[in-house]
Enzyme design. Structure first.
Site, PDB file in Angstrom:
ATOM      1  N   GLY A 293       1.000  -1.251  -0.012  1.00 48.40           N
ATOM      2  CA  GLY A 293       0.015   0.166  -0.026  1.00 48.40           C
ATOM      3  C   GLY A 293       0.884   1.287  -0.108  1.00 48.40           C
ATOM      4  O   GLY A 293       2.034   1.179  -0.748  1.00 48.40           O
ATOM      5  N   SER A 294       0.301   2.286   0.446  1.00 49.97           N
ATOM      6  CA  SER A 294       0.887   3.713   0.462  1.00 49.97           C
ATOM      7  C   SER A 294       2.221   4.023   1.151  1.00 49.97           C
ATOM      8  O   SER A 294       3.022   4.817   0.830  1.00 49.97           O
ATOM      9  CB  SER A 294      -0.038   4.604   0.837  1.00 49.97           C
ATOM     10  OG  SER A 294      -1.125   4.709   0.151  1.00 49.97           O
ATOM     11  N   THR A 295       2.839   2.986   1.856  1.00 53.75           N
ATOM     12  CA  THR A 295       4.171   3.143   2.480  1.00 53.75           C
ATOM     13  C   THR A 295       5.197   3.070   1.285  1.00 53.75           C
ATOM     14  O   THR A 295       6.263   3.460   1.666  1.00 53.75           O
ATOM     15  CB  THR A 295       4.274   2.099   3.625  1.00 53.75           C
ATOM     16  OG1 THR A 295       4.189   0.853   3.203  1.00 53.75           O
ATOM     17  CG2 THR A 295       3.736   2.564   4.786  1.00 53.75           C
TER      18      THR A 295
END
Length: 640
Positions: A293-295
């Site tokens: 995801g966004s990490t």
């Protein structure tokens, strides 16, 4: 016919020669046996008479970075029998039945076995020293109490997946206990004695004792205090969210040294039989693979800045809430989009369409080269067994949609250790280090360091200048963007949230997510990086809501412990509708528990450690600003 004297004399001469030759052959044989092969025959004879009682070496201790013992040995003698020396098997079985908690019939069968030495197990194996002394005092013929030991883990489940455990014969079975079994085991010793065929000790013979050589001690990079903080927060996350699993890693981003590594579900090494093998065989921080995801956007951001593809502060982007890519509509997490924003705000807001643009500007060759340079797609090489590779698209599989989704962390599969190692390289000046947990091998008798683990630089991935820009952007994420729940008053914290849909039965599930947060501090000179990922928490499923507060709590305790001083300046936290009010922590040291509950308002929750009625320490310290309702941990002891 009369035999002549000459014939008689010849016959006598022949007979005499034969006798002389026979005696000569006999003397030669005796000389050969005595002088040439006598030693070998004596050795074979002694070997047939020899009996050996093994004495196990002490398995090497496992220590934390400060010398705190995480695994060591405690005395646990074993009772053995030499059946041929047992004078009264029935009486001996009767005498041993109660202290060994075994039946007389079971013991009798062991005592009458046609073997040289028999362990009286299970009751006589790994006994308490008190019971062993009781049996010694019985002085039963043929019964020997041999010194032995068993593995002991004083902190229970602390770092259990890293440590692993040893079996009943002190053999490593999982984790570091297995990985370094040979070094930790040492060399066994024993008592040698000579016995006749009936088992009696040979007259005029003496016993020979060879002392065992103990195993080496292993010192880890793990810090018991930080590991305890991480374990505490994982337990709290399980209680609060009942997830399928949870992981956390704390690391020095400048060296690759692992301060703490934990996961749930967990187990106690002393009681590993009570859990499924899937629990103790899977060290999730290095084994678990998932879409980050966004990490993962941190990697795309670093690559775009390094290649000069974006100006964060002066370049604008309009987000309508989605982006069409090759017929696929890729949506932003915010319905309706963020509208017009700078690319710095794209980072703060974790805007998917904005990162799609960065991925397109880089192109698949550049983006995937940076992804590989940061260590994704292959093992980091951490000195723990069970690490997985993760999964990347093959170049031939990467079309416009795959390029776009990869840019915001979907479609790639990573491990937690890959993620924290890569982000460490992004924020430490661009240097990718190999993570490790083994700090030193120590000679137990002298304390001499025989071998020392040191940081291993893999490669320089981005420049110091690019790293500085990314750190500044990620500090804004915590102060003003989606990572506000990781904000820590007094410390400059940078970080990034992650909320990734899980693939269930080949399709993205709208109801199951892995939520995560990766944070570091101080943002201008990182000394600690922490990564937390929670698999399918019940209720709220956003990284900024679930994982960010956990990282906040870990850093609130770990940074002061590491001696990291608060910053004199930091970006002020931007409050938005629904944010929890911030309140200063009061000074509770020296107060009694009853006074605290009488005087303190309901701004905070209390968690206690230790015994006593007076607060001797608190975390975080007085004056720290936390969200109303946060937990203050007080450590109790005796008052003055």
């Amino acid at each position: 016919m009369k035999t002549s004297q000459v014939t008689v004399r010849k016959r006598l001469y022949t007979a005499l020669m034969l006798v002389i030759l026979a005696f000569a052959a006999l003397l030669f044989r005796l000389g050969y046996v005595q002088l040439w092969i006598g030693g070998d025959i004596t050795k074979k004879a002694e070997d047939s008479w020899r009996r050996i009682i093994d004495y196990a070496p002490k398995r090497g201790e496992i220590l934390d970075r400060n010398g705190v013992r995480l695994a060591y040995n405690i005395s646990s003698p074993t009772v053995m029998a030499i059946p041929v020396q047992v004078k009264d098997p029935q009486g001996t079985a009767h005498a041993l039945a109660q202290p060994l908690s075994m039946s007389e019939e079971q013991l009798y069968r062991l005592l009458t076995k046609r073997e040289k030495i028999v362990e009286l197990k299970p009751g006589g194996r790994k006994m308490t020293t008190e019971k062993a002394q009781q049996i010694r005092e019985m002085a039963l013929p043929g019964i020997v109490v041999a010194e032995d030991n068993r593995r002991y883990y004083p902190f229970g489940s602390l770092a259990s997946h890293v440590l692993g455990f040893a079996g009943s014969y002190n053999q490593g079975l999982t984790g570091l206990e297995l990985q370094y079994d040979q070094r930790l085991t040492g060399t066994k010793g024993g008592v040698n004695y000579l016995a006749s065929a009936n088992g009696e000790s040979m007259p005029n013979s003496s016993d020979t004792f060879t002392p065992p050589r103990d195993g080496l001690s292993l010192q880890l990079t793990i810090d018991q205090k930080i590991q305890s903080i991480v374990e505490r927060e994982l337990d709290q996350a399980v209680l609060q969210y009942n997830p399928k699993s949870a992981i956390a890693i704390a690391m020095d981003p400048n060296t690759g040294e692992i301060y703490a590594m934990g996961s749930r579900p967990t187990f106690e090494p002393d009681k590993y039989q009570e859990v499924s093998p899937e629990v103790y065989n899977r060290n999730l921080p290095i084994w678990m693979t998932y879409e980050p995801g966004s990490t993962f956007k941190i990697i795309t951001l670093a690559a775009a800045l390094q290649e000069g593809k974006v100006d964060l502060e002066h370049e604008s982007f309009y987000d309508p809430g989605y982006m069409d890519v090759a017929g696929a509509k890729l949506r932003c997490w915010k319905k309706g989009g963020h509208g017009s924003q700078t690319f710095l705000e794209v980072v703060e807001n974790s805007c998917n369409p904005g990162f799609v643009v960065l991925g397109q500007r880089l192109g698949k060759d550049k983006l995937f080269q940076y992804i590989k340079d940061f260590g994704f797609g292959k093992k980091t090489g951490i000195d723990l067994k069970g690490e997985e590779n993760g999964i990347l698209f093959k170049p031939s599989q990467v079309g416009p949609v795959e390029l776009a989704t990869t840019a915001f962390g979907q479609g790639v599969s990573v491990t937690p250790i890959q993620q924290i190692t890569a982000v460490s390289a992004v924020i430490n000046g661009g240097k990718l280090y190999k993570p490790y947990v083994s700090k030193a091998w120590i000679q137990p008798d002298t304390g001499m360091i025989l071998e020392e683990g040191k940081p291993q630089l893999v490669r320089q991935v981005i420049s110091e200048e690019t790293s500085k820009k990314v750190r500044a952007a990620l500090e804004k994420v915590v102060a003003q963007g989606t990572g506000r729940n990781a904000f820590l008053d007094g410390y400059r914290v940078g970080g990034k949230t992650g909320t990734a849909q899980k693939v269930v039965n080949g399709r993205y599930s709208p109801n199951e997510h892995i939520v995560s947060f990766i944070g570091f501090a101080p943002a201008d000179d990182p000394k600690l990086i922490v990564y937390v990922a929670i698999d399918n928490p019940q209720g709220i499923q956003f990284g900024g809501v679930v994982a960010a507060p956990i990282v906040h709590n870990i850093m609130a305790d770990a940074l002061p412990y590491l001696g990291v001083q608060p910053s004199k300046t930091q970006i002020e936290k931007e409050f938005k509708y629904g944010d929890t009010p911030i309140v200063a922590v009061p000074n509770l040291v020296g107060k009694t528990v009853s006074d605290i509950y009488e005087d303190m308002n309901m701004s905070f929750q209390l968690a206690t450690s230790g015994s006593g009625n007076t607060v001797i320490r608190q975390a975080p310290v007085a004056g720290t600003k936390l969200e109303r309702g946060s937990v203050i941990r007080i450590y109790l002891g005796a008052g003055d």
